[in-house]
Write a protein that holds these residues in place. Sequence first.
Motif, short mmCIF file in Angstrom:
data_model
loop_
_atom_site.label_atom_id
_atom_site.label_comp_id
_atom_site.label_asym_id
_atom_site.label_seq_id
_atom_site.Cartn_x
_atom_site.Cartn_y
_atom_site.Cartn_z
N PRO A 288 9.54 -4.63 78.87
CA PRO A 288 9.06 -4.13 77.57
C PRO A 288 10.23 -4.02 76.58
O PRO A 288 11.36 -3.72 76.98
CB PRO A 288 8.52 -2.74 77.92
CG PRO A 288 9.27 -2.31 79.13
CD PRO A 288 9.58 -3.58 79.90
N ASP A 289 9.95 -4.30 75.30
CA ASP A 289 10.96 -4.09 74.26
C ASP A 289 11.12 -2.60 73.94
O ASP A 289 12.20 -2.16 73.56
CB ASP A 289 10.56 -4.83 72.98
CG ASP A 289 10.65 -6.34 73.16
OD1 ASP A 289 11.58 -6.81 73.85
OD2 ASP A 289 9.79 -7.05 72.61
N TYR A 290 10.00 -1.90 74.04
CA TYR A 290 9.97 -0.48 73.71
C TYR A 290 9.27 0.25 74.83
O TYR A 290 8.26 -0.25 75.35
CB TYR A 290 9.19 -0.23 72.41
CG TYR A 290 9.73 -0.99 71.23
CD1 TYR A 290 10.74 -0.44 70.44
CD2 TYR A 290 9.23 -2.24 70.89
CE1 TYR A 290 11.25 -1.13 69.34
CE2 TYR A 290 9.73 -2.94 69.80
CZ TYR A 290 10.74 -2.39 69.03
OH TYR A 290 11.23 -3.07 67.96
N LEU A 291 9.79 1.40 75.20
CA LEU A 291 9.15 2.18 76.25
C LEU A 291 9.17 3.64 75.82
O LEU A 291 10.22 4.16 75.43
CB LEU A 291 9.94 2.00 77.55
CG LEU A 291 9.28 2.37 78.87
CD1 LEU A 291 7.96 1.66 79.06
CD2 LEU A 291 10.23 2.03 80.03
N VAL A 292 8.01 4.26 75.85
CA VAL A 292 7.91 5.68 75.51
C VAL A 292 7.43 6.42 76.75
O VAL A 292 6.35 6.14 77.26
CB VAL A 292 6.97 5.91 74.31
CG1 VAL A 292 6.86 7.40 74.00
CG2 VAL A 292 7.47 5.15 73.08
N THR A 293 8.26 7.30 77.24
CA THR A 293 7.97 8.06 78.45
C THR A 293 7.56 9.46 78.05
O THR A 293 8.33 10.19 77.43
CB THR A 293 9.20 8.10 79.38
OG1 THR A 293 9.58 6.76 79.69
CG2 THR A 293 8.89 8.85 80.66
N GLN A 294 6.30 9.80 78.38
CA GLN A 294 5.77 11.10 78.03
C GLN A 294 5.82 12.02 79.24
O GLN A 294 5.12 11.78 80.22
CB GLN A 294 4.32 10.94 77.53
CG GLN A 294 3.69 12.22 77.04
CD GLN A 294 4.38 12.73 75.77
OE1 GLN A 294 4.43 12.03 74.77
NE2 GLN A 294 4.92 13.94 75.85
N LEU A 295 6.67 13.02 79.18
CA LEU A 295 6.68 14.05 80.22
C LEU A 295 5.80 15.20 79.72
O LEU A 295 5.29 15.14 78.60
CB LEU A 295 8.12 14.50 80.48
CG LEU A 295 9.00 13.33 80.94
CD1 LEU A 295 10.46 13.64 80.79
CD2 LEU A 295 8.68 12.96 82.38
N THR A 296 5.61 16.21 80.52
CA THR A 296 4.66 17.27 80.16
C THR A 296 4.85 17.76 78.73
O THR A 296 3.90 17.85 77.97
CB THR A 296 4.81 18.45 81.14
OG1 THR A 296 4.70 17.94 82.46
CG2 THR A 296 3.73 19.50 80.92
N ASP A 297 6.07 18.05 78.38
CA ASP A 297 6.33 18.62 77.05
C ASP A 297 7.55 17.99 76.40
O ASP A 297 8.27 18.62 75.64
CB ASP A 297 6.49 20.14 77.15
CG ASP A 297 7.43 20.54 78.28
OD1 ASP A 297 8.08 19.63 78.86
OD2 ASP A 297 7.51 21.72 78.60
N LEU A 298 7.79 16.72 76.71
CA LEU A 298 8.96 16.02 76.16
C LEU A 298 8.64 14.53 76.06
O LEU A 298 8.12 13.94 77.00
CB LEU A 298 10.17 16.23 77.08
CG LEU A 298 11.52 15.84 76.49
CD1 LEU A 298 12.08 17.02 75.66
CD2 LEU A 298 12.50 15.47 77.57
N THR A 299 8.98 13.96 74.91
CA THR A 299 8.75 12.52 74.70
C THR A 299 10.09 11.81 74.57
O THR A 299 10.92 12.19 73.75
CB THR A 299 7.92 12.30 73.41
OG1 THR A 299 6.69 13.02 73.53
CG2 THR A 299 7.63 10.83 73.18
#
Length: 172
Positions: free
Chosen positions: A64-75
């Motif tokens: 992926p060129d972009y990856l957004v990892t969503q944790l419980t309360d943190l992006t």
Amino acid sequence: MAKYTFVIMSDSHGDRHIVQEIKDRYLGKVDMIFHNGDSELPASDPIWEGIQVVCGNCDFGDYPDYLVTQLTDLTVAQTHGHLLGINFGFEHLDLWAQEQDADICTYGHLHRPAVWKNGKTLFINPGSISQPRGEINERLYAMVTIDAKKAKIDYLTRDHKIYPALSQEVRR
Ligand SMILES: [Mn+2]
């Protein structure tokens, strides 16, 4: 908010050994391991199991060129940076991070360690683990510990020793 610890590396440029070494050292012991691109390894390499990895300008294949990892309360928003023109300034990276509502935006490409904050977003370049550029001629990766109040950023050398001049705390 929970407390998270991340390891972030980038720009290993064919040096598979150090990626494996960092993975073996931290997998299961930190919350996430990130590689911000220019590994020059195949996307199918099993080394990527357990690592969040994006595509650099020297990479080919199914990254992926972009990856957004969503944790419980943190992006955490992650990209190499070349597609957002970071050689010429950080406006596009900043806008993209804002669009993701990112708490952390981590990138690479410049082979120089950097930490700064803009709005709510903490920007982190871990430097290059293999080919440093600029004034700090040290091959580095980053370790970040973050909670609701602050983030602590340390840079480590290839022998996993803290590089003290770059350690800092940033209020959130
Ligand atoms: Mn690179």
